[in-house]
Structures are given as structure tokens and as C-alpha cells.
Write a protein that holds these residues in place. Structure first.
Motif, PDB file in Angstrom:
ATOM      1  N   ARG A 191      -8.908  -3.509  -1.907  1.00 44.46           N
ATOM      2  CA  ARG A 191      -7.799  -3.290  -3.236  1.00 44.46           C
ATOM      3  C   ARG A 191      -7.994  -2.172  -4.570  1.00 44.46           C
ATOM      4  O   ARG A 191      -7.373  -2.018  -4.568  1.00 44.46           O
ATOM      5  CB  ARG A 191      -7.292  -4.538  -3.974  1.00 44.46           C
ATOM      6  CG  ARG A 191      -7.275  -5.473  -2.850  1.00 44.46           C
ATOM      7  CD  ARG A 191      -6.598  -7.303  -2.682  1.00 44.46           C
ATOM      8  NE  ARG A 191      -7.988  -7.740  -3.289  1.00 44.46           N
ATOM      9  CZ  ARG A 191      -8.692  -8.462  -2.580  1.00 44.46           C
ATOM     10  NH1 ARG A 191      -8.940  -8.268  -1.401  1.00 44.46           N
ATOM     11  NH2 ARG A 191      -9.625  -8.732  -3.423  1.00 44.46           N
TER      12      ARG A 191
ATOM     13  N   ASN B 121       0.624  -1.251   0.161  1.00 44.94           N
ATOM     14  CA  ASN B 121      -0.096   0.495  -0.201  1.00 44.94           C
ATOM     15  C   ASN B 121       0.811   1.134   0.247  1.00 44.94           C
ATOM     16  O   ASN B 121       0.264   2.299  -0.033  1.00 44.94           O
ATOM     17  CB  ASN B 121      -1.079   0.005   1.261  1.00 44.94           C
ATOM     18  CG  ASN B 121      -1.885  -1.355   1.542  1.00 44.94           C
ATOM     19  OD1 ASN B 121      -2.114  -1.535   0.253  1.00 44.94           O
ATOM     20  ND2 ASN B 121      -1.827  -1.741   3.090  1.00 44.94           N
TER      21      ASN B 121
ATOM     22  N   GLY C 123      -5.243  -6.106   1.319  1.00 43.66           N
ATOM     23  CA  GLY C 123      -6.478  -5.585   1.358  1.00 43.66           C
ATOM     24  C   GLY C 123      -7.317  -6.352   1.513  1.00 43.66           C
ATOM     25  O   GLY C 123      -7.583  -7.637   1.124  1.00 43.66           O
TER      26      GLY C 123
END
Length: 322
Positions: A116, A80, A110
Motif C-alpha cells: 500500500r 491504485n 493492496g
């Protein structure tokens, strides 16, 4: 045996979500005099049951209220983020709480497809992950083309949240590992960790370090501890049914529900597999696991609806492991 806490900032039915963050800070303050070695916080995005999406922000708040306990992430989900930004955040934390900061790194993308998509990354291979971990370390150590600042201080140690390929990545990079979840109950857990130690390639004097993470809850009796585990286990059951991980509910509220046979079976199976019990029940079970794995540290990650009962369990966990 060192013992530490992982707090996920669990939200609770009937309370504002923001209260979960204040609860995390207070839990860390209470953990310090109990002898806990580390207090780690989580990163989850778009999950109704978890308020913590930014470990560095929460750790900065905890650092202001504590003096000795180590602070870390369990973990920063590297897909991320950009490696430079992660390094900058944790170098800043290290500057604010010198000698107390750990960087735990995970690979999760995620909880759901929309999350995501919002985070902007749908996949990452084991090789890509290993490369990005190495880039974070290069920034922390001042060896990257771009210098992460504040520069010049000692880099926070990296711990990898790992199971299969993650263990190989950690061994190849000379990193400490954190292992949790169903893999701890596998018959090959000792084999996996032995392979990690065997394949470990030291980096800057590093040595293998194994931390086992589990939802550990302790009460006077097994039945009472099982009741403490019920809210978290129920949340896991609900997530499998609905695709959403919900806030914690009280055991009484859960018991009032008319459960289907599949839900009941999953709930009982989850409770049976949980690390919840009296000290006399858990001690031999933990001793067998530590003997099998040669673990260096236990990372307790239990949560329950009743915050007073959770505080009591934290004190009992410290007494059990201390």
C-alpha cells in the motif's frame, strides 16, 4: 445462465513466475471454444503467488489470441490509478478488440502495508470510491472535461466488485455487480442482492446484473475435486500464518508437511467451504444459490497446481453450467 472465467495468473512452485502469464493466455484460448462468455484477469501487486499486476497488458495479449470471448478485469483496483488513465487503457483495448471488453473495478488497496505504501494510497472511503468510479465512466463516455482517447467508440461496460457498501455504490450508479467470497455463504445474500435490485438507478438504459464469483472446481468425484482445491486452500492458510500469499504447491508436497493442529483445522474448514466437487454434488448447490440470488452469471475462478487437471475442470465447469 452465462458462465465465465476469472484467472489470477497463479504462480506454481518450481516454475518461473513469467510462465503464469503464458498459462493465462493459453487458458483463455482453451476457454473460448468451451462457450465461456468472458475471460477476466486480476490485478495484484507484490504478491508472490500472483504474476498479474496489469490487467490491460495481459488482456491485450489475450485479445490477440482469441476472437469471440469477452475480455475484462476482475478487477482494476481503482485506488491504485487515476480515472483518466484507466479509461484510456480500456478504450484502447476496446479499439483493439471491438465489442469484447469489460471493465471490472475493485476497491482493494493492496495485500500488505508495504505494498500500500509503494502504491501511494493508504485509505479510500466509500464516497471517494463512488466518485472515482463515476469519473472513470465520465471519461469512458466522453463526458469529462478531458477527453480520453481513442474517442468516439462505445464505452466498455463497467462491473463493480462489490459486497456491502459496494452493492449500494453499484445500485446508485446503475452498474453491474460481481459478488464473491464468504458473503456468498451468508444467510443474508438474497437480501443484499434484492436491495441492490430495488435501489438500482439506471444509467443510459442499464439494468441490474449480478455475477457470482467462486473458486469452482469439478472432477469425477468429490474426493478428486477436493484434491484439486487443496493447493489454493493451502495457500490461503499459509497467508494467514505468514502474511504472504505463496505460489501453488502440489497436493503431494502439501500432504508431506507436518501441520500443526491450527493449520489442519483451517485447511479442512477451507476445503469444506470450497466449491469443489463432482457435477452431481455441485449442481443442486449451485441451483439453490442461483434461485436465492437470481444471479445472471457465474464467474468461475478456480485454480490448482496441475494445469492439465485445471483444463479438465474448466471443461467440466462449462458442461455443468452450459
Amino acid at each position: 445462465m452465462r458462465y465465465s472465467l476469472l484467472d489470477r495468473s497463479r504462480t506454481r512452485e518450481g516454475r518461473p513466475e513469467a510462465a503464469a502469464l503464458r498459462d493465462s493466455v493459453e487458458r483463455a484460448v482453451a476457454a473460448e471454444p468451451l462457450g465461456y462468455h468472458r475471460f477476466w484477469v486480476a490485478e495484484h501487486h507484490g504478491v508472490p503467488g500472483i504474476a498479474s499486476g496489469s490487467p490491460p497488458v495481459l488482456l491485450a495479449a489475450i485479445g490477440q489470441r482469441t476472437e469471440r470471448i469477452r475480455l475484462g478485469s476482475g478487477g482494476v483496483m481503482l485506488p491504485n490509478h487515476r480515472p483518466l488513465v484507466v479509461a484510456e487503457q480500456f478504450l484502447m483495448l476496446e479499439a483493439l478488440a471491438p465489442g469484447r471488453v469489460d471493465l471490472g473495478i475493485g476497491r482493494s488497496l493492496g495485500f500488505t502495508a508495504p505494498v500500500r505504501e509503494a502504491l501511494g494510497r493508504a485509505r479510500i472511503t466509500a464516497d471517494e470510491f463512488a466518485e472515482e468510479v463515476a469519473r472513470v465512466r465520465a471519461h469512458l463516455e466522453g463526458e469529462a472535461p478531458v477527453t480520453a482517447r481513442p474517442a468516439g467508440g462505445p464505452p466498455p461496460p463497467i462491473h463493480l466488485l462489490a459486497t456491502g457498501s459496494g452493492l449500494r455504490t453499484a445500485a446508485g450508479l446503475g452498474l453491474a455487480v460481481v459478488i464473491g467470497g464468504p458473503v456468498l455463504l451468508g444467510e443474508d445474500i438474497g437480501e443484499r442482492i434484492a436491495a441492490y435490485r430495488r435501489e438500482f438507478r439506471p444509467h443510459a438504459g442499464s439494468v441490474p446484473h449480478v455475477m457470482l464469483s467462486m473458486d469452482l472446481l469439478v472432477a469425477d468425484t468429490d474426493a478428486e475435486a477436493r484434491e484439486l482445491a487443496l493447493p489454493e486452500v493451502w495457500a490461503m492458510v499459509r497467508s494467514r500464518e505468514t502474511g504472504a500469499f505463496p505460489p501453488l504447491e502440489s497436493p503431494a508436497r502439501i500432504r508431506e508437511r507436518a501441520l500443526g493442529s491450527r493449520e489442519r483445522d483451517r485447511l479442512e474448514a477451507g476445503l469444506d467451504a470450497s466449491w469443489a466437487g463432482s457435477a452431481s454434488t455441485l449442481r443442486p448447490r449451485l441451483e439453490r444459490l442461483v434461485e436465492t440470488t437470481g444471479a445472471d452469471e457465474i464467474l468461475a475462478s478456480g485454480a490448482t497446481f496441475d494445469r492439465s487437471a485445471l483444463a479438465d475442470s474448466d471443461a467440466r465447469v462449462a458442461a455443468l453450467l452450459g
